[in-house]
Structures are given as structure tokens and as C-alpha cells.
Design a protein around this motif. Structure first.
Motif, mmCIF file in Angstrom:
data_model
loop_
_atom_site.group_PDB
_atom_site.id
_atom_site.type_symbol
_atom_site.label_atom_id
_atom_site.label_comp_id
_atom_site.label_asym_id
_atom_site.label_seq_id
_atom_site.Cartn_x
_atom_site.Cartn_y
_atom_site.Cartn_z
ATOM 1 N N GLN A 1 35.738 -29.308 85.745
ATOM 2 C CA GLN A 1 37.201 -29.180 85.713
ATOM 3 C C GLN A 1 37.628 -27.759 85.348
ATOM 4 O O GLN A 1 38.781 -27.528 84.999
ATOM 5 C CB GLN A 1 37.790 -30.170 84.700
ATOM 6 C CG GLN A 1 37.494 -31.616 85.014
ATOM 7 C CD GLN A 1 38.379 -32.157 86.124
ATOM 8 O OE1 GLN A 1 39.195 -31.441 86.700
ATOM 9 N NE2 GLN A 1 38.223 -33.424 86.444
ATOM 10 N N GLN B 1 36.865 -26.079 82.740
ATOM 11 C CA GLN B 1 37.134 -25.951 81.302
ATOM 12 C C GLN B 1 35.903 -25.388 80.622
ATOM 13 O O GLN B 1 34.778 -25.669 81.040
ATOM 14 C CB GLN B 1 37.456 -27.344 80.717
ATOM 15 C CG GLN B 1 38.693 -27.968 81.339
ATOM 16 C CD GLN B 1 38.758 -29.477 81.128
ATOM 17 O OE1 GLN B 1 37.769 -30.133 80.846
ATOM 18 N NE2 GLN B 1 39.953 -30.036 81.277
ATOM 19 N N ASN C 1 48.023 -28.766 79.891
ATOM 20 C CA ASN C 1 47.718 -27.772 80.944
ATOM 21 C C ASN C 1 46.238 -27.840 81.353
ATOM 22 O O ASN C 1 45.731 -26.937 81.985
ATOM 23 C CB ASN C 1 48.124 -26.352 80.512
ATOM 24 C CG ASN C 1 47.140 -25.721 79.549
ATOM 25 O OD1 ASN C 1 46.378 -26.421 78.890
ATOM 26 N ND2 ASN C 1 47.169 -24.403 79.477
ATOM 27 N N LYS C 2 45.592 -28.921 80.989
ATOM 28 C CA LYS C 2 44.229 -29.209 81.448
ATOM 29 C C LYS C 2 43.199 -28.199 80.950
ATOM 30 O O LYS C 2 42.203 -27.960 81.616
ATOM 31 C CB LYS C 2 44.193 -29.296 82.977
ATOM 32 C CG LYS C 2 43.215 -30.366 83.461
ATOM 33 C CD LYS C 2 43.198 -30.456 84.973
ATOM 34 C CE LYS C 2 41.916 -31.153 85.426
ATOM 35 N NZ LYS C 2 41.739 -31.087 86.864
ATOM 36 N N SER D 1 42.295 -27.576 88.464
ATOM 37 C CA SER D 1 42.660 -27.070 87.133
ATOM 38 C C SER D 1 43.394 -25.743 87.208
ATOM 39 O O SER D 1 44.380 -25.524 86.506
ATOM 40 C CB SER D 1 41.414 -26.892 86.278
ATOM 41 O OG SER D 1 40.759 -28.105 86.121
ATOM 42 N N VAL D 2 42.899 -24.832 88.043
ATOM 43 C CA VAL D 2 43.503 -23.501 88.087
ATOM 44 C C VAL D 2 44.922 -23.593 88.641
ATOM 45 O O VAL D 2 45.865 -23.008 88.087
ATOM 46 C CB VAL D 2 42.622 -22.535 88.912
ATOM 47 C CG1 VAL D 2 43.319 -21.195 89.063
ATOM 48 C CG2 VAL D 2 41.256 -22.373 88.255
ATOM 49 N N ARG E 1 47.109 -25.025 85.891
ATOM 50 C CA ARG E 1 47.406 -24.100 84.783
ATOM 51 C C ARG E 1 48.400 -23.024 85.203
ATOM 52 O O ARG E 1 49.126 -22.488 84.375
ATOM 53 C CB ARG E 1 46.119 -23.441 84.295
ATOM 54 C CG ARG E 1 45.271 -24.379 83.481
ATOM 55 C CD ARG E 1 43.983 -23.729 83.061
ATOM 56 N NE ARG E 1 42.982 -24.760 82.808
ATOM 57 C CZ ARG E 1 41.690 -24.652 83.104
ATOM 58 N NH1 ARG E 1 41.243 -23.543 83.663
ATOM 59 N NH2 ARG E 1 40.866 -25.628 82.851
ATOM 60 N N ARG E 2 48.420 -22.698 86.496
ATOM 61 C CA ARG E 2 49.414 -21.727 86.973
ATOM 62 C C ARG E 2 50.795 -22.357 87.012
ATOM 63 O O ARG E 2 51.803 -21.673 86.926
ATOM 64 C CB ARG E 2 49.019 -21.227 88.358
ATOM 65 C CG ARG E 2 47.781 -20.349 88.277
ATOM 66 C CD ARG E 2 47.277 -19.897 89.610
ATOM 67 N NE ARG E 2 46.075 -19.075 89.412
ATOM 68 C CZ ARG E 2 45.376 -18.528 90.388
ATOM 69 N NH1 ARG E 2 45.755 -18.698 91.639
ATOM 70 N NH2 ARG E 2 44.316 -17.812 90.113
ATOM 71 N N GLN F 1 46.656 -14.323 88.836
ATOM 72 C CA GLN F 1 47.195 -15.254 89.824
ATOM 73 C C GLN F 1 47.407 -14.594 91.175
ATOM 74 O O GLN F 1 47.993 -15.185 92.071
ATOM 75 C CB GLN F 1 48.505 -15.850 89.301
ATOM 76 C CG GLN F 1 48.330 -16.528 87.951
ATOM 77 C CD GLN F 1 49.513 -17.381 87.551
ATOM 78 O OE1 GLN F 1 50.383 -17.664 88.362
ATOM 79 N NE2 GLN F 1 49.544 -17.806 86.297
#
Ligand SMILES: Nc1ncnc2c1ncn2[C@@H]1O[C@H](COP(=O)(O)OP(=O)(O)OP(=O)(O)O)[C@@H](O)[C@H]1O
Ligand SMILES: [Mg+2]
Lengths: 261, 213
Positions: free
Chosen positions: A255, A257, B44-45, B66-67, B70-71, B98
Motif C-alpha cells: 500500500q 506505506q 490519508n492512508k 495510496s499515492v 494522499r495527493r 506531485q
């Protein structure tokens, strides 16, 4: 050419031990307690080299592709154990696997390219070329991998907060680790670069010295040295890049992380 | 917009149900160690729950990259890291990550001015004070364009007056641009003055939410 080479006899080699005796006398007089280590290391070095010498004579006289490949495999296995043992307890299983993969693929690829395409050895498994060159390529790649992996592990630990902040700001795991990856590559490749810079001026490399002492023309020896240095540079870079490009991923889960320890 | 369903994270968080409304300001309050930061990091994971589901616009977070997420849900961390380099480098680092183009200097200065940071862009960031770092970190995320902002104690390093002014400004920015905001604060006053909803976190559980209005 060969008749100019002075061949060392057992007696002459024994005379070289005079150095050790003198050293022992000096340190005893000064009360430094290192006699045992000096004696053991001198004797061990002598015995090991004699054994290897006989082994090499046998192997050179009976070239066999299986033996050559077996020896390379042994060298790689041994060097991998050395690298991984250095990181006892602080290296994850996936990263170990990455190191194994990088070492085997990277150094074997470079070795075969070097022997078969650059030097064009025939038969391809000629142990006289294969073994010493494999030793240099694998040995240097091992040093590079150790330095690179050390720097990667330290970077990911010490700069964890930076990596985390980058992820929070929307960086991919790769972009978040980029600085650490680049630093690790630098520290892995630096010794090789430094040794190339000093080559011929600060020191004559061992292989070249050996060749010259045993009667090869310095020009031939130099040609080999240049080629082998480039081969080493290639192999160190390739194994380290493979290790870093796959290795940073082992610090993240699927994920994206950071993995907690 | 954001929903927690039977979420458990280690022995830190246990939430049966939590709903965060869209385009509103929600405040999270609670004692130190109650789990506020952990909740934000799940939103935000940065971390995922051990059990249960978190939904963003009705999609399970596990199914969102995820990315990308989060953006879209940008967080201001509790102690933001300022990177080596100039103020400009730090201001634009989110844009760089980004792969968004950097706006002209005039615009960068105008954003800095909003957080009351009047410094040269090319100055080294290492000279900044603690409060200035926090404001730089705030300006850095204002340059981004997420749907949701998560702020973890945004005014902790600022004196009361500066904190209130800057928070007021930021919340105007949020409301003008129809963004959603979740803000952790230990100050009941800030929660009361600036948020639409207040949620109390107590030992990893969400207490009774209150409608602040
Ligand atoms: N990965 C983790 N594993 C185990 N425990 C954790 C982990 N992360 C946080 N904790 C613990 O969970 C509790 C809540 O932490 P959290 O950072 O969410 O608190 P907080 O409400 O933000 O506190 P503060 O107001 O002091 O910032 C703390 O006791 C912390 O030590
Ligand atoms: Mg916190």
C-alpha cells in the motif's frame, strides 16, 4: 621472456620469514602482546596460499566447465554470506533476497560479458582466466554491495521522518527514497572510483604487479588492468543499482506505506 | 465523504462508526495520546486499519492507490519536517513530488504573505524559527490542490494571536475553495470558534460528536 623470471624456491620463501622473526623480536622487547596473532596470521596465510596453489595447478591442468562454474558459484555464495553476516539482525528477509539476486545476476552478467566478449577466452571456461577475474569482479561487487546496503539501511532508518513527510506530501515511495538511494550509490561506488584515480600513481594494483613479476610485459599487464578495472566498475555499478532499485521497495508495503519494525 | 466502519488499529484505535462530512470543518480534540494523529494517518492512508473499513466517497481505501489518495487528502503533520535547501525548495517540494508546475515567484510570495512569512525565497530554510517552520509547512500545502486537508495541531508552535490569525486565514481559504478540513487541536476555544463539528477522541474511541453551531 620466461627465462628472465627468477623462480622462488622453498628456501628463499623461508628467508622471507626473517621479517616475521625480526618483528616478533621487536614487539616482544617492547612488551606488545601480539605475537600469537602475528604468527597465526603469517602461518595461516602461507598454508592457505599453498593449498590454493596446488588446487589451482590441478584445476588449470584439468580444465572442466563444471569445475569452473562450481568455483564461481562457491565464490558468490561465500561473498553473499560475508555481506549478509555483516548486517546480522538489522536486515530484513526481503532485502537479503534482493542482495542475493543483485549479486548473482549482476556479477555473473558482467563476468561473462568480460570474458567472452572483451577478452574472448577460449574455451569459454578456461580456469586460468575465469577464476582470477571472477575473484576480482565478485570481490569488488561484494564490497560495493556491503557499502550500498549499509547506507540504504542507515538512510531508511535515520531519515525515516523525511521519507514519511515526503509520502505525506504526495511523493511516490521511489521519489521519497530518491536521496537515500543516490547517497547509497555514491558511497558504494566511491572506493572503486578512488582506486581508479590513484591507479598507476599511488599504487600498482596487485594483479598487474603479479603479472609483471611473473614476466609479462608491463604493456600487456596494463591493458589487462585497464580492462579489468572497467569490468569491476561495470559490475559494482550494476550489482549496486540492482540492489538499490529493488532494495528500497523492501522498506514499503504493497500500500506504499513505510513498514514498521 | 470519509467513513470509518468497525475500525481497529492495534490497541490504539477502536471506532465503530465515524462520518466526516464533505466541505465542512471538523475538529478532533482529546487528550495527548488519545489517538488523534493515528486517526489522521488512517484518513490519508499513511497507515491502514488492522480490522474494519475506511471509505472515501464510498470507495474502500484499500481499492484506491495510496499515492493518488494522499495527493487528494493532504496532511500537515504534527511536527512538519523542513527539508534541506532554500525556503523556495521547501515551498515547492509538494508540487515537485506531485509533478505539478511551479507558479511564478509573485504567487509564491503572496502565499507566504498569507501565513505571515515575509522572507526571501532564496534564503536557507535552516535559519527559520520553530513557528516560521510551521507556517512554511502550512504555505507548502496551500500551494497544493487536494479535496481534503488534514491539519494536526496547526498552531501548536505559534502564539495565540498569530495562531488565530493564520488559522482564520486558512479556514477562509478552505471555505472559499469548497474543501473539506479535519483539524486536530487541543484548544477547545479554537475548536469552538472555527469548526462546524467537534469530535472528542478518548482512549482511541470517538465520544459523542457535537454539532457546533
Ligand atoms: N504504530 C504504533 N504502534 C503502537 N502504538 C502506537 C503506534 N502509533 C501510535 N501508538 C500509540 O497510540 C497512542 C496514540 O497516539 P497518537 O499519536 O495518535 O496520539 P495523539 O492523540 O495524536 O497524541 P498527541 O496529542 O500527544 O499528539 C499513543 O499512546 C502512541 O504511543
Ligand atoms: Mg498527535
Amino acid at each position: 621472456m620466461d627465462d628472465t623470471v627468477i623462480s622462488l624456491g622453498i628456501l628463499q620463501v623461508a628467508l622471507a620469514y626473517v621479517f616475521v622473526v625480526i618483528l616478533l623480536i621487536i614487539i616482544r622487547a617492547r612488551g606488545i602482546k601480539r605475537e600469537k596473532e602475528i604468527l597465526v596470521s603469517s602461518v595461516r596465510m602461507t598454508l592457505q596460499l599453498i593449498l590454493v596453489g596446488f588446487l589451482l595447478v590441478y584445476i588449470f591442468d584439468n580444465p572442466n566447465p563444471l569445475i569452473t562454474i562450481g568455483i564461481i558459484a562457491l565464490m558468490i555464495t561465500f561473498s553473499l554470506f560475508t555481506v549478509i553476516k555483516k548486517f546480522k539482525g538489522q536486515i530484513s528477509k526481503p532485502l537479503k533476497l534482493v542482495i542475493v539476486f543483485a549479486m548473482s545476476t549482476g556479477s555473473v552478467l558482467c563476468l561473462f560479458y568480460f570474458l567472452l566478449i572483451v577478452i574472448q577466452v577460449s574455451p569459454w571456461y578456461d580456469p586460468r582466466y575465469f577464476i582470477p577475474i571472477a575473484g576480482m569482479i565478485i570481490g569488488n561487487s561484494m564490497t560495493g554491495l556491503t557499502l550500498g546496503a549499509k547506507s540504504l539501511i542507515e538512510g531508511m532508518t535515520e531519515q525515516r521522518a523525511f521519507v514519511e513527510e515526503a509520502l505525506i506530501l504526495g511523493a511516490t515511495p521511489k521519489a521519497a527514497s530518491k536521496k537515500i538511494i543516490n547517497n547509497s550509490f555514491d558511497s558504494a561506488i566511491l572506493p572503486t572510483i578512488n582506486s581508479m584515480l590513484g591507479m598507476g600513481i599511488v599504487f600498482l594494483p596487485g594483479m598487474m604487479t603479479g603479472q609483471i613479476l611473473s614476466g609479462t610485459s608491463p604493456l600487456t599487464a596494463i591493458a589487462y588492468q585497464i580492462a579489468i578495472m572497467l569490468g569491476i566498475l561495470g559490475s559494482v555499478s550494476l550489482t549496486v543499482i540492482l540492489m538499490l532499485q529493488l532494495g528500497y521497495k523492501t522498506f514499503f508495503n504493497r500500500q506504499g506505506q513505510l513498514i514498521q519494525n | 465523504m470519509l467513513e470509518f466502519v468497525s475500525v481497529k488499529y492495534k490497541n490504539v484505535i477502536e471506532v465503530d462508526y465515524l462520518y466526516i462530512p464533505k466541505q465542512r470543518v471538523t475538529a478532533l480534540t482529546g487528550n495527548s495520546g488519545s489517538g488523534k494523529t493515528t486517526l489522521l494517518k488512517m484518513m490519508n492512508k499513511m497507515i491502514s486499519p488492522c480490522r474494519g473499513r475506511i471509505l472515501f466517497e464510498k470507495t474502500d481505501l484499500n481499492e484506491i492507490d495510496s499515492v493518488v489518495h494522499r495527493r487528494n487528502v493532504i496532511m500537515l503533520s504534527q511536527s512538519p519536517i523542513i527539508f534541506e535547501g532554500s525556503i523556495r525548495d521547501n515551498l515547492t517540494i509538494g508540487l515537485d513530488f506531485q509533478k505539478i508546475g511551479v507558479p511564478p515567484d509573485d504567487y509564491l510570495y503572496s502565499v507566504m504573505k498569507k501565513v505571515k512569512l515575509e522572507k526571501e525565497l532564496d534564503l536557507s530554510s535552516s535559519i527559520l524559527s520553530g513557528g516560521e517552520r510551521q507556517r512554511l509547512a502550512l504555505a507548502r500545502i496551500m500551494l497544493l490542490d487536494p479535496q481534503v486537508y488534514l491539519l494536526d495541531e496547526p498552531s501548536s508552535a505559534l502564539d495565540d494571536d498569530t495562531g488565530q490569525i493564520i488559522l482564520g486565514m486558512f479556514i477562509n481559504h478552505i471555505r472559499d475553495n469548497d474543501k473539506t478540513m479535519i483539524m486536530v487541536t487541543h484548544s477547545k476555544e479554537i475548536a469552538k470558534n472555527y469548526s462546524d463539528y467537534i469530535l472528542e477522541v478518548d482512549q482511541g474511541k470517538i465520544g459523542n460528536g457535537s454539532n457546533n453551531g
